[in-house]
Design a protein around this motif. Structure first.
Motif, PDB file in Angstrom:
ATOM      1  N   PHE A  80      40.860  32.416 -41.584  1.00 33.84           N
ATOM      2  CA  PHE A  80      40.133  31.664 -42.605  1.00 33.84           C
ATOM      3  C   PHE A  80      38.717  31.315 -42.149  1.00 33.84           C
ATOM      4  CE2 PHE A  80      38.810  27.421 -44.025  1.00 33.84           C
ATOM      5  CZ  PHE A  80      38.695  27.641 -45.391  1.00 33.84           C
ATOM      6  N   SER A  81      38.587  30.780 -40.953  1.00 31.42           N
ATOM      7  CA  SER A  81      37.263  30.403 -40.458  1.00 31.42           C
ATOM      8  C   SER A  81      36.408  31.635 -40.187  1.00 31.42           C
ATOM      9  CB  SER A  81      37.393  29.547 -39.190  1.00 31.42           C
ATOM     10  OG  SER A  81      38.151  30.223 -38.200  1.00 31.42           O
ATOM     11  N   ALA A  82      37.030  32.719 -39.730  1.00 29.32           N
ATOM     12  CA  ALA A  82      36.274  33.953 -39.488  1.00 29.32           C
ATOM     13  C   ALA A  82      35.740  34.535 -40.793  1.00 29.32           C
ATOM     14  CB  ALA A  82      37.153  34.969 -38.762  1.00 29.32           C
ATOM     15  N   LEU A  83      36.561  34.528 -41.831  1.00 32.66           N
ATOM     16  CA  LEU A  83      36.109  35.026 -43.129  1.00 32.66           C
ATOM     17  C   LEU A  83      34.945  34.205 -43.660  1.00 32.66           C
ATOM     18  CD1 LEU A  83      39.461  35.853 -44.960  1.00 32.66           C
ATOM     19  CD2 LEU A  83      37.645  37.462 -44.387  1.00 32.66           C
ATOM     20  N   GLY A  84      35.056  32.878 -43.537  1.00 29.04           N
ATOM     21  CA  GLY A  84      33.967  32.023 -44.003  1.00 29.04           C
ATOM     22  C   GLY A  84      32.674  32.269 -43.254  1.00 29.04           C
ATOM     23  N   ALA A  85      32.783  32.446 -41.929  1.00 31.93           N
ATOM     24  CA  ALA A  85      31.583  32.686 -41.130  1.00 31.93           C
ATOM     25  C   ALA A  85      31.010  34.075 -41.384  1.00 31.93           C
ATOM     26  CB  ALA A  85      31.907  32.507 -39.644  1.00 31.93           C
ATOM     27  N   TRP A  86      31.877  35.079 -41.508  1.00 30.00           N
ATOM     28  CA  TRP A  86      31.415  36.456 -41.719  1.00 30.00           C
ATOM     29  C   TRP A  86      30.679  36.594 -43.050  1.00 30.00           C
ATOM     30  CZ3 TRP A  86      31.905  40.432 -38.197  1.00 30.00           C
ATOM     31  CH2 TRP A  86      31.557  41.700 -38.650  1.00 30.00           C
ATOM     32  N   ASN A  87      31.178  35.918 -44.072  1.00 27.71           N
ATOM     33  CA  ASN A  87      30.583  36.025 -45.405  1.00 27.71           C
ATOM     34  C   ASN A  87      29.576  34.924 -45.702  1.00 27.71           C
ATOM     35  OD1 ASN A  87      32.221  38.279 -46.101  1.00 27.71           O
ATOM     36  ND2 ASN A  87      33.918  36.915 -46.581  1.00 27.71           N
ATOM     37  N   GLY A  88      29.320  34.064 -44.731  1.00 26.02           N
ATOM     38  CA  GLY A  88      28.408  32.940 -44.961  1.00 26.02           C
ATOM     39  C   GLY A  88      27.004  33.392 -45.313  1.00 26.02           C
ATOM     40  N   PHE A  89      26.422  32.718 -46.295  1.00 25.53           N
ATOM     41  CA  PHE A  89      25.075  33.079 -46.741  1.00 25.53           C
ATOM     42  C   PHE A  89      24.132  31.884 -46.771  1.00 25.53           C
ATOM     43  CE2 PHE A  89      22.006  33.529 -50.261  1.00 25.53           C
ATOM     44  CZ  PHE A  89      21.320  34.656 -49.846  1.00 25.53           C
ATOM     45  N   LEU A  90      24.635  30.730 -47.207  1.00 27.60           N
ATOM     46  CA  LEU A  90      23.754  29.579 -47.420  1.00 27.60           C
ATOM     47  C   LEU A  90      23.116  29.097 -46.118  1.00 27.60           C
ATOM     48  CD1 LEU A  90      22.612  27.459 -49.362  1.00 27.60           C
ATOM     49  CD2 LEU A  90      24.661  26.081 -48.907  1.00 27.60           C
ATOM     50  N   TYR A  91      23.922  28.851 -45.099  1.00 26.60           N
ATOM     51  CA  TYR A  91      23.375  28.336 -43.848  1.00 26.60           C
ATOM     52  C   TYR A  91      22.458  29.341 -43.147  1.00 26.60           C
ATOM     53  CZ  TYR A  91      26.520  24.393 -44.356  1.00 26.60           C
ATOM     54  OH  TYR A  91      27.173  23.281 -44.830  1.00 26.60           O
ATOM     55  N   PRO A  92      22.814  30.620 -43.069  1.00 24.18           N
ATOM     56  CA  PRO A  92      21.849  31.572 -42.495  1.00 24.18           C
ATOM     57  C   PRO A  92      20.543  31.632 -43.275  1.00 24.18           C
ATOM     58  CG  PRO A  92      24.024  32.542 -42.543  1.00 24.18           C
ATOM     59  CD  PRO A  92      24.117  31.258 -43.299  1.00 24.18           C
ATOM     60  N   LEU A  93      20.613  31.511 -44.593  1.00 17.10           N
ATOM     61  CA  LEU A  93      19.407  31.576 -45.412  1.00 17.10           C
ATOM     62  C   LEU A  93      18.486  30.384 -45.159  1.00 17.10           C
ATOM     63  CD1 LEU A  93      17.796  32.894 -47.777  1.00 17.10           C
ATOM     64  CD2 LEU A  93      19.159  31.467 -49.321  1.00 17.10           C
ATOM     65  N   ILE A  94      19.058  29.196 -45.032  1.00 18.02           N
ATOM     66  CA  ILE A  94      18.266  27.973 -44.910  1.00 18.02           C
ATOM     67  C   ILE A  94      17.887  27.671 -43.462  1.00 18.02           C
ATOM     68  CG2 ILE A  94      18.226  25.482 -45.372  1.00 18.02           C
ATOM     69  CD1 ILE A  94      18.176  27.215 -47.868  1.00 18.02           C
ATOM     70  N   LEU A  95      18.757  27.996 -42.522  1.00 18.65           N
ATOM     71  CA  LEU A  95      18.599  27.523 -41.152  1.00 18.65           C
ATOM     72  C   LEU A  95      18.073  28.576 -40.185  1.00 18.65           C
ATOM     73  CD1 LEU A  95      21.880  25.419 -40.909  1.00 18.65           C
ATOM     74  CD2 LEU A  95      19.574  24.625 -41.477  1.00 18.65           C
ATOM     75  N   THR A  96      17.810  29.787 -40.651  1.00 18.16           N
ATOM     76  CA  THR A  96      17.199  30.809 -39.800  1.00 18.16           C
ATOM     77  C   THR A  96      16.010  31.419 -40.525  1.00 18.16           C
ATOM     78  OG1 THR A  96      18.677  32.551 -40.630  1.00 18.16           O
ATOM     79  CG2 THR A  96      19.377  31.373 -38.658  1.00 18.16           C
ATOM     80  N   GLN A  97      15.152  32.069 -39.752  1.00 21.86           N
ATOM     81  CA  GLN A  97      13.919  32.598 -40.328  1.00 21.86           C
ATOM     82  C   GLN A  97      13.543  33.970 -39.778  1.00 21.86           C
ATOM     83  OE1 GLN A  97      10.598  29.963 -39.815  1.00 21.86           O
ATOM     84  NE2 GLN A  97       9.289  31.059 -41.253  1.00 21.86           N
ATOM     85  N   THR A  98      13.637  34.155 -38.469  1.00 23.99           N
ATOM     86  CA  THR A  98      13.163  35.393 -37.854  1.00 23.99           C
ATOM     87  C   THR A  98      14.213  36.499 -37.963  1.00 23.99           C
ATOM     88  OG1 THR A  98      14.012  34.675 -35.698  1.00 23.99           O
ATOM     89  CG2 THR A  98      11.716  34.137 -36.221  1.00 23.99           C
ATOM     90  N   PRO A  99      13.775  37.763 -37.953  1.00 18.90           N
ATOM     91  CA  PRO A  99      14.735  38.886 -38.028  1.00 18.90           C
ATOM     92  C   PRO A  99      15.708  38.914 -36.858  1.00 18.90           C
ATOM     93  CG  PRO A  99      12.497  39.631 -38.517  1.00 18.90           C
ATOM     94  CD  PRO A  99      12.370  38.228 -38.022  1.00 18.90           C
ATOM     95  N   GLU A 100      15.316  38.378 -35.693  1.00 17.43           N
ATOM     96  CA  GLU A 100      16.186  38.413 -34.522  1.00 17.43           C
ATOM     97  C   GLU A 100      17.466  37.617 -34.724  1.00 17.43           C
ATOM     98  OE1 GLU A 100      12.982  37.858 -34.470  1.00 17.43           O
ATOM     99  OE2 GLU A 100      12.263  39.680 -33.453  1.00 17.43           O
ATOM    100  N   ASN A 101      17.457  36.652 -35.645  1.00 21.66           N
ATOM    101  CA  ASN A 101      18.625  35.801 -35.877  1.00 21.66           C
ATOM    102  C   ASN A 101      19.273  36.054 -37.236  1.00 21.66           C
ATOM    103  OD1 ASN A 101      18.552  34.248 -33.390  1.00 21.66           O
ATOM    104  ND2 ASN A 101      16.689  33.329 -34.183  1.00 21.66           N
ATOM    105  N   LYS A 102      18.932  37.160 -37.851  1.00 22.32           N
ATOM    106  CA  LYS A 102      19.558  37.491 -39.124  1.00 22.32           C
ATOM    107  C   LYS A 102      21.013  37.908 -38.926  1.00 22.32           C
ATOM    108  CE  LYS A 102      15.955  39.025 -42.349  1.00 22.32           C
ATOM    109  NZ  LYS A 102      15.446  40.188 -43.128  1.00 22.32           N
ATOM    110  N   VAL A 103      21.828  37.598 -39.934  1.00 23.89           N
ATOM    111  CA  VAL A 103      23.200  38.085 -39.966  1.00 23.89           C
ATOM    112  C   VAL A 103      23.317  39.120 -41.085  1.00 23.89           C
ATOM    113  CG1 VAL A 103      24.194  35.994 -38.981  1.00 23.89           C
ATOM    114  CG2 VAL A 103      23.870  36.148 -41.450  1.00 23.89           C
TER     115      VAL A 103
END
Length: 274
Positions: free
Chosen positions: A200-223
């Motif tokens: 369950f937690s792995a699925l949520g993290a793998w498909n997560g979009f909101l936090y990566p969008l708001i809390l990261t910026q550079t291509p090196e930290n993209k998911v």
């Protein structure tokens, strides 16, 4: 002699329709990845390709897909590990400490089920920037794992309550400490619930979009969920390459689900120690 069961024709028709609803989009997605862009635009997503082409996969592999895959794998593994470690400890404390304070804490903790992640993005963003974690993978991992905890604790509390009280008493008579009971009794007999929490937690993290969008910026930290935008520009979208990236991103998490599906089903059904 056994009587032959009457065929349930309406159920069969409904099942066939539902199967088509599920399979047609999957077919369109997969078949589109082996078409070139011109062929896709001319014939549409459901037409058989006039010529098999793997250019879309080549485009994905020549880009930053593997970097995004590695970042996503790190975030997923860390979120699953944190969720499992924290929820096992919390659920064990709730199950074994049956005081009124413990139950009130458990009820308060479960209020997190009613709080959507979107409602907390501003305070989460402020906290992450204040502790100087913005634009790091840790900025994604911590809130993602935190929001997985309420469901994880709920699952494990139900699982651990199925463990027979006599097993605790026998280990206590042998002089086992609560920590020893946790690792030698509770964890082995809660494998189904722990697997459920991990998936369950792995699925949520793998498909997560909101936090990566708001809390990261550079291509090196993209998911991966953000990396899909590499195939979308202002004037055109490379749909075959986009779908190829989607197909490749599905494979790891789908494989993990297949390996843990039995434990996942048992955990969701509340099958624990008995």
């Amino acid at each position: 002699m056994y009587k032959l069961r009457r065929a349930n024709i309406p159920a069969g028709v409904a099942t066939t329709i539902w199967l088509l609803i599920v399979l047609v989009p999957l077919y369109g997605m997969i078949i589109s990845t082996v078409q070139d862009r011109a062929d896709y635009l001319e014939n549409g997503p459901l037409a058989l390709p006039s010529e098999i082409s793997f250019d879309s996969y080549r485009t994905v592999f020549e880009g930053d897909f593997f970097r995004y895959l590695l970042n996503t794998a790190i975030v997923t593994a860390a979120c699953a590990a944190i969720a499992i470690a924290a929820s096992v400890s919390i659920a064990y404390a709730v199950v074994r400490n049956r005081s009124r304070l413990s139950m009130r804490f458990f009820q308060l903790f479960l209020l997190g089920l009613a709080i959507p992640a979107q409602a907390t993005i501003i305070p989460v963003y402020w906290i992450i920037t204040e502790v100087q974690l913005y634009d790091t993978l840790l900025a994604i991992i911590l809130p993602q794992a935190a929001f997985a905890l309420p469901v994880s604790v709920l699952i494990l509390v139900g699982t651990m309550r199925d463990i027979d009280e006599e097993l605790y008493e026998s280990m206590a008579l042998d002089g086992a400490s609560p920590t020893r009971m946790l690792f030698q009794l509770v964890v082995p007999m809660s494998r189904a619930g722990i697997s459920t929490v991990g998936v369950f937690s792995a699925l949520g993290a793998w498909n997560g979009f909101l936090y990566p969008l708001i809390l990261t910026q550079t291509p090196e930290n993209k998911v991966l969920t953000l990396g899909l935008y590499d195939y979308v520009s202002e004037y055109r979208t490379d749909i075959p390459a986009l779908l190829a990236a989607v197909v490749l991103s599905i494979v790891p998490i789908f494989t993990a689900y297949l390996l843990a599906r039995r434990q996942l089903i048992n955990g969701l059904m509340g099958v624990g120690g008995k």
